[in-house]
Design an enzyme around this catalytic site. Structure first.
Site, mmCIF file in Angstrom:
data_model
loop_
_atom_site.group_PDB
_atom_site.id
_atom_site.type_symbol
_atom_site.label_atom_id
_atom_site.label_comp_id
_atom_site.label_asym_id
_atom_site.label_seq_id
_atom_site.Cartn_x
_atom_site.Cartn_y
_atom_site.Cartn_z
ATOM 1 N N GLU A 37 8.097 -12.272 -25.194
ATOM 2 C CA GLU A 37 7.169 -11.134 -25.060
ATOM 3 C C GLU A 37 7.885 -9.809 -24.807
ATOM 4 O OE1 GLU A 37 4.422 -11.188 -21.759
ATOM 5 O OE2 GLU A 37 5.782 -12.316 -20.517
ATOM 6 N N ARG A 53 1.552 2.485 -6.826
ATOM 7 C CA ARG A 53 1.530 1.314 -5.940
ATOM 8 C C ARG A 53 0.141 0.690 -5.910
ATOM 9 N NH1 ARG A 53 5.935 1.192 -2.247
ATOM 10 N NH2 ARG A 53 4.729 -0.141 -0.861
ATOM 11 N N TRP A 83 -3.766 -1.293 -1.158
ATOM 12 C CA TRP A 83 -3.734 -2.320 -2.199
ATOM 13 C C TRP A 83 -4.201 -3.591 -1.514
ATOM 14 C CZ3 TRP A 83 -2.788 -3.133 -7.379
ATOM 15 C CH2 TRP A 83 -2.607 -4.443 -7.772
ATOM 16 N N LYS A 96 8.942 -15.248 -21.509
ATOM 17 C CA LYS A 96 9.563 -13.945 -21.161
ATOM 18 C C LYS A 96 10.385 -13.412 -22.332
ATOM 19 C CE LYS A 96 7.439 -13.982 -18.328
ATOM 20 N NZ LYS A 96 6.205 -13.812 -17.976
ATOM 21 N N LYS A 146 -1.215 -5.407 -19.849
ATOM 22 C CA LYS A 146 -0.955 -6.101 -18.576
ATOM 23 C C LYS A 146 -2.097 -7.062 -18.249
ATOM 24 C CE LYS A 146 1.112 -7.292 -14.866
ATOM 25 N NZ LYS A 146 2.282 -8.202 -15.026
ATOM 26 N N GLU A 151 8.061 -21.100 -19.326
ATOM 27 C CA GLU A 151 7.891 -19.735 -18.779
ATOM 28 C C GLU A 151 9.056 -18.857 -19.198
ATOM 29 O OE1 GLU A 151 5.651 -17.983 -17.671
ATOM 30 O OE2 GLU A 151 6.707 -16.303 -16.719
ATOM 31 N N HIS A 195 12.038 -36.024 -31.348
ATOM 32 C CA HIS A 195 10.791 -36.251 -32.098
ATOM 33 C C HIS A 195 10.465 -35.082 -33.009
ATOM 34 C CE1 HIS A 195 10.125 -39.806 -29.704
ATOM 35 N NE2 HIS A 195 10.366 -39.097 -28.612
ATOM 36 N N CYS A 228 0.866 -1.178 0.000
ATOM 37 C CA CYS A 228 0.000 0.000 0.000
ATOM 38 C C CYS A 228 0.900 1.225 0.000
ATOM 39 C CB CYS A 228 -0.850 0.006 1.268
ATOM 40 S SG CYS A 228 -1.731 -1.506 1.513
ATOM 41 N N ASN A 280 0.936 -1.055 6.185
ATOM 42 C CA ASN A 280 1.258 -1.762 4.942
ATOM 43 C C ASN A 280 1.966 -3.046 5.350
ATOM 44 O OD1 ASN A 280 1.992 -2.663 2.425
ATOM 45 N ND2 ASN A 280 3.782 -1.338 2.279
ATOM 46 N N GLY A 281 1.385 -4.183 5.020
ATOM 47 C CA GLY A 281 2.026 -5.455 5.344
ATOM 48 C C GLY A 281 0.981 -6.506 5.660
HETATM 49 C C1 AGP Z 1 2.833 -12.954 -18.877
HETATM 50 O O1 AGP Z 1 4.097 -12.340 -18.785
HETATM 51 C C2 AGP Z 1 1.852 -12.062 -19.601
HETATM 52 N N1 AGP Z 1 1.781 -10.789 -19.004
HETATM 53 C C3 AGP Z 1 0.506 -12.753 -19.780
HETATM 54 O O2 AGP Z 1 0.724 -14.005 -20.378
HETATM 55 C C4 AGP Z 1 -0.304 -12.984 -18.484
HETATM 56 O O3 AGP Z 1 0.340 -13.942 -17.684
HETATM 57 C C5 AGP Z 1 -1.693 -13.491 -18.882
HETATM 58 O O4 AGP Z 1 -2.318 -12.505 -19.676
HETATM 59 C C6 AGP Z 1 -2.574 -13.808 -17.653
HETATM 60 O O5 AGP Z 1 -2.790 -12.656 -16.923
HETATM 61 P P1 AGP Z 1 -3.541 -12.781 -15.495
HETATM 62 O O6 AGP Z 1 -2.631 -13.544 -14.578
HETATM 63 O O7 AGP Z 1 -3.763 -11.372 -15.043
HETATM 64 O O8 AGP Z 1 -4.828 -13.525 -15.727
#
Ligand code: AGP
Length: 618
Positions: free
Chosen positions: A497, A39, A86, A494, A613, A490, A513, A13, A112-113
């Site tokens: 993207e 934040r 938050w 990264k 996001k 994963e 394969h 927060c 905050n915590g």
């Molecule tokens: C991951 O780096 C991306 N930002 C994206 O794949 C994200 O994980 C996905 O859109 C899911 O988002 P969410 O966790 O808010 O549902």
């Protein structure tokens, strides 16, 4: 069976306190809160004192909305505290907004915590006739201070005695109408910094809150309490009672740099926040895990679903639950869920949905359809009050705090932490893990943050060097076996993207394969290769690639001379991380690699092209 919904706590927060020599503090506090907006917030509140009377205004909503509704600037007094919440547990609401007060409305506290022992503290306080208004953990603090003041302590002593009773993470700022010229603040794990102005003194969770007002700052360290007046800042160690003397320093950051705590981008800051994010993910009450484990255990059909990184966290969690608890489950990408899986659900089914934003449309659509067929819904999310929490029978807060970078980093490791802990609890419940082994696994999980801290300290430069070397290569492949396949997938996401590098990720055993046709001299193949049960086989996979001239980059346990000797580059991880927990640590160098390749290529890792996001459209 109704699921519990405990409003526990907030993390990350924005908190702010201020004493002015003259003039109204309220407008200045609102502006400070606006500087803490990055934040995140879902509710806002302020308290001031004038003529030994406490004034409070607070409500649910953004700063601008609450200000329009109640006029936050219209509060008397030159001393005050302010808070943006938050929330991580419990929907945002006026009653849960900070500040919280004692029974006599003399003490106001912002926090905050996460206070882990708040339930037992609250029970004792209620036994002593304290009346609680909210359902947050934070509200125990003003009542504890009230008790100490009643026992004759002064405000500083009362706060010291209070924080000695708190378990967990806190940054608190305390205002009391009986002390109209004093603010007391204290911290443990959550940040708190003091600003020293010409005719004012400030305290805040972050430097940007007061940076336009003064660049003279003073950091509070662990377990320290500070008494602020216009004439002095007195720091005491709450454990030893010793007075601490510390010289202020000059802040040379710009406001933008200060928001990133000095890191170049939020993504790097959030990669470095992972040790704390995992500690916070582990602070959710055990009751949630027992509840969810019972529900999973009794279900006929178990699904995990999510998108992107959240889907990858589902894969890791399902793997751990299969390996530890013998759980059969299905992991389905949320956008694929309703094609066929929805029709297989009924009231004996359970769907575990992961979404850090809680607003991803594909995930919400899967959850809605599952609910319509009577399935129980459990969600793991970072945003309380988000849509997925309202669609869930029970939700577990991952407590990551706002993640500003579009690429998920700390929210991935937080989600995997939650599901790993759930796997351990479920395994115990099913009698597949003894109490001793359960405690040992939970202890190992609690040690992962320190392992990540050492990785960040010791391997960052090495990863950056590898990134510099490989930044212009046209493609990468990430390989792993067992749960390390998830880490590889994963890591690939990264790099894709934020650095826009075409990359592949596979189960290493799949190489022969098809994928191996891609390999030519110099082709970079990144192996996620912990010293677990897959170790001997991964060596075979490395040799297959090496024989075709691939450039081998291995993420290995320190001292693994066997794999180091056949790798062109290697990044060493701390020893002794249990196999099911390796994604938490081994993903960190892959996050850093993607970050540094992106930066080397001149991209902005916080704002990658074409991405949002939270994907709130189908
Ligand atoms: C991951 O780096 C991306 N930002 C994206 O794949 C994200 O994980 C996905 O859109 C899911 O988002 P969410 O966790 O808010 O549902």
């Amino acid at each position: 069976m109704a699921f519990l919904r405990l409003d526990v706590s907030q993390i990350m927060c924005g908190i702010f306190g201020c004493i002015l020599k003259s003039g109204d503090v309220a407008p200045l506090m609102r502006q400070a809160l606006e500087r803490l907006e990055y934040r995140g917030y879902d509710s806002v509140g302020e308290a001031t004192v004038q003529s030994n009377k406490l004034f409070i205004k607070k409500d649910k909503g953004k700063i601008s909305e609450v200000h329009a509704a109640v006029n936050l600037d219209d509060m008397p007094g030159s001393i005050g505290i302010a808070h943006t919440r938050w929330a991580t547990h419990g929907a945002p609401s006026k009653v849960n907004a900070h500040p919280h007060t004692d029974c006599d409305n003399k003490v106001a506290v912002i926090h905050n915590g996460i206070i882990e022992n708040f339930l037992e503290l609250r029970e004792k306080l209620e036994h002593s006739s304290h009346i609680f208004k909210s359902r947050t953990d934070s509200e125990v603090v003003p009542h504890l201070i009230e008790e100490q003041l009643r026992n004759g302590s002064d405000l500083l002593e009362a706060v010291i005695e209070t924080v000695r009773k708190l378990k967990g993470a806190y940054a608190i700022v305390v205002l009391c109408s009986s002390y109209p010229d004093t603010i007391v603040c204290a911290r443990k794990e959550s940040p708190l910094v003091i600003g020293i102005g010409k005719d004012a003194v400030y305290c805040a969770s972050d430097i940007p809150a007061f940076l336009p007002l003064t660049n003279k700052a003073l950091l509070l360290e662990e377990n320290e309490v500070a008494l602020l007046t216009l004439s002095k800042v007195e720091i005491t160690n709450s454990e030893t009672g010793e007075v601490v003397s510390r010289a202020p320093f000059e802040v040379t950051w710009t406001r933008q740099a200060a928001e990133k705590s000095g890191y170049d981008y939020f993504m790097l800051k959030e990669i470095y926040e992972q040790p704390q994010a995992i500690r916070n993910a582990l602070r959710t009450q055990r009751i949630y895990y027992d509840l969810v484990a019972s529900r999973i255990d009794s279900a006929d059909v178990v699904y995990f679903t999510g998108c992107g990184t959240a889907y990858h966290a589902c894969l890791a969690g399902a793997y751990s639950m299969a390996k530890l608890a013998g759980l059969r489950s299905n992991v389905v990408i949320a956008s694929e869920f309703n094609q066929v899986h929805t029709n297989l659900l009924d009231k004996k089914s359970i769907v575990v949905a992961l979404s850090q934003s809680g607003e991803t449309m594909d995930t919400l659509n899967a959850v809605r359809e599952a609910r319509a067929r009577g399935a129980s819904i459990v969600s793991v999310t970072n945003v309380m009050g988000s849509t997925v929490t309202r669609l869930s029978d029970v939700y577990v807060g991952q407590n990551s705090g706002p993640e500003i970078g579009v690429a998920a980093t700390k929210t991935f490791t937080a989600q995997v932490t939650v599901l790993t802990r759930l796997a351990i609890v479920l395994s115990k419940k099913r009698g597949r893990t003894s109490s001793a082994d359960t405690e040992n696994l939970l202890e190992k999980l609690a040690q992962v943050p320190d392992a990540i801290t050492s990785i960040l300290k010791q391997q960052d430069d090495k990863v950056r060097e590898v990134a510099r070397k490989c930044k212009n290569l046209p493609s990468f492949c990430f390989l792993g076996r067992g749960i390390s396949e998830v880490t590889a997938i994963e890591g690939r996401l990264k790099l894709l993207e934020i650095a826009y590098v075409p990359s592949l990720a596979y189960a290493a055993g799949e190489s022969k394969h098809g994928f191996i046709a891609m390999v030519e001299p110099g082709y970079p193949v990144i192996f996620v290769a912990p010293n677990d049960e897959t170790h001997s086989k991964i060596i075979g996979n490395i040799m297959e690639m090496k024989a075709r001239g691939a450039h081998i980059i291995s993420i290995v346990e320190e001292g693994d001379e066997q794999i180091k000797s056949i790798s062109d580059d290697f990044i060493e991880m701390p020893r002794g991380i249990p196999g099911i927990m390796t994604p938490l640590a081994f993903v960190v160098p892959l996050q850093l690699l993607a970050y540094y390749v992106a930066v080397e290529k001149g991209h902005d890792p916080d704002h990658p092209r074409n991405l949002a996001k939270s994907v709130t459209v189908e």
